[in-house]
Motif scaffolding. Structure first.
Motif, mmCIF file in Angstrom:
data_model
loop_
_atom_site.group_PDB
_atom_site.id
_atom_site.type_symbol
_atom_site.label_atom_id
_atom_site.label_comp_id
_atom_site.label_asym_id
_atom_site.label_seq_id
_atom_site.Cartn_x
_atom_site.Cartn_y
_atom_site.Cartn_z
ATOM 1 N N GLU A 38 8.769 13.004 2.789
ATOM 2 C CA GLU A 38 10.131 13.466 3.004
ATOM 3 C C GLU A 38 10.090 14.642 3.973
ATOM 4 N N GLN A 39 11.218 15.037 4.515
ATOM 5 C CA GLN A 39 11.266 16.097 5.512
ATOM 6 C C GLN A 39 10.655 17.405 5.027
ATOM 7 N N HIS A 40 10.823 17.729 3.741
ATOM 8 C CA HIS A 40 10.282 18.998 3.237
ATOM 9 C C HIS A 40 8.822 18.869 2.822
ATOM 10 N N GLY A 41 8.199 17.735 3.100
ATOM 11 C CA GLY A 41 6.767 17.574 2.885
ATOM 12 C C GLY A 41 6.343 16.973 1.579
ATOM 13 N N ASN A 42 7.246 16.824 0.631
ATOM 14 C CA ASN A 42 6.874 16.191 -0.641
ATOM 15 C C ASN A 42 6.742 14.693 -0.469
ATOM 16 N N ARG A 43 5.847 14.134 -1.208
ATOM 17 C CA ARG A 43 5.655 12.689 -1.147
ATOM 18 C C ARG A 43 6.799 11.978 -1.824
ATOM 19 N N LYS A 44 7.224 10.887 -1.247
ATOM 20 C CA LYS A 44 8.286 10.081 -1.810
ATOM 21 C C LYS A 44 7.670 8.783 -2.273
ATOM 22 N N ARG A 45 7.927 8.408 -3.505
ATOM 23 C CA ARG A 45 7.403 7.141 -4.019
ATOM 24 C C ARG A 45 8.181 5.987 -3.430
ATOM 25 N N SER A 46 7.462 4.928 -3.108
ATOM 26 C CA SER A 46 8.121 3.727 -2.576
ATOM 27 C C SER A 46 8.786 2.950 -3.666
ATOM 28 N N PRO B 178 0.828 -1.213 0.000
ATOM 29 C CA PRO B 178 0.000 0.000 0.000
ATOM 30 C C PRO B 178 0.861 1.261 0.000
ATOM 31 N N ARG B 179 0.368 2.314 -0.667
ATOM 32 C CA ARG B 179 1.138 3.553 -0.790
ATOM 33 C C ARG B 179 0.368 4.772 -0.302
ATOM 34 N N THR B 180 -0.757 4.571 0.362
ATOM 35 C CA THR B 180 -1.567 5.692 0.821
ATOM 36 C C THR B 180 -1.877 5.542 2.309
ATOM 37 N N GLY B 181 -2.550 6.552 2.868
ATOM 38 C CA GLY B 181 -2.934 6.512 4.272
ATOM 39 C C GLY B 181 -1.728 6.401 5.177
ATOM 40 N N LYS B 182 -1.760 5.458 6.108
ATOM 41 C CA LYS B 182 -0.661 5.304 7.060
ATOM 42 C C LYS B 182 0.620 4.809 6.394
ATOM 43 N N HIS B 183 0.530 4.331 5.150
ATOM 44 C CA HIS B 183 1.695 3.830 4.417
ATOM 45 C C HIS B 183 2.374 4.917 3.577
ATOM 46 N N LEU B 184 1.789 6.119 3.551
ATOM 47 C CA LEU B 184 2.332 7.222 2.768
ATOM 48 C C LEU B 184 3.648 7.691 3.388
ATOM 49 N N ILE B 185 4.682 7.784 2.588
ATOM 50 C CA ILE B 185 5.995 8.216 3.057
ATOM 51 C C ILE B 185 6.184 9.675 2.672
#
Length: 87
Positions: free
Chosen positions: A79-87, A70-77
């Motif tokens: 980065e420190q500057h707030g951009n989403r990082k793809r798994s 999963p890549r959404t919800g609690k599994h969303l990663i």
């Protein structure tokens, strides 16, 4: 993940990418990107034209297959500057 069935649909109709580009007015390079699964996004206008030309539905062209990881919800990663990082 989204699976793209453009290759199969063109094969069933015995159409080339070039013919689809001519029928829809979509640039051949855009058709190629969609066909080869390298397009990161597809416009709704392009989906509409492709479905009209191939006489298919969006469900026949694109298929949703759940991701193994999963890549959404609690599994969303994030980065420190707030951009989403793809798994």
């Amino acid at each position: 993940m989204i699976k793209n069935h453009l290759s199969r649909l063109l094969g069933e109709k015995r159409w080339t990418q070039s013919r689809l580009a001519q029928e829809t007015g979509i640039r051949p390079s855009t058709i190629s990107d969609i066909y080869n699964d390298v397009a990161e996004r597809i416009s709704l206008d392009h989906l509409d034209k492709i479905c009209e030309a191939l006489d298919c539905t969006t469900e026949e062209l694109l298929e949703y297959v759940p991701n193994a990881q999963p890549r959404t919800g609690k599994h969303l990663i994030l980065e420190q500057h707030g951009n989403r990082k793809r798994s």
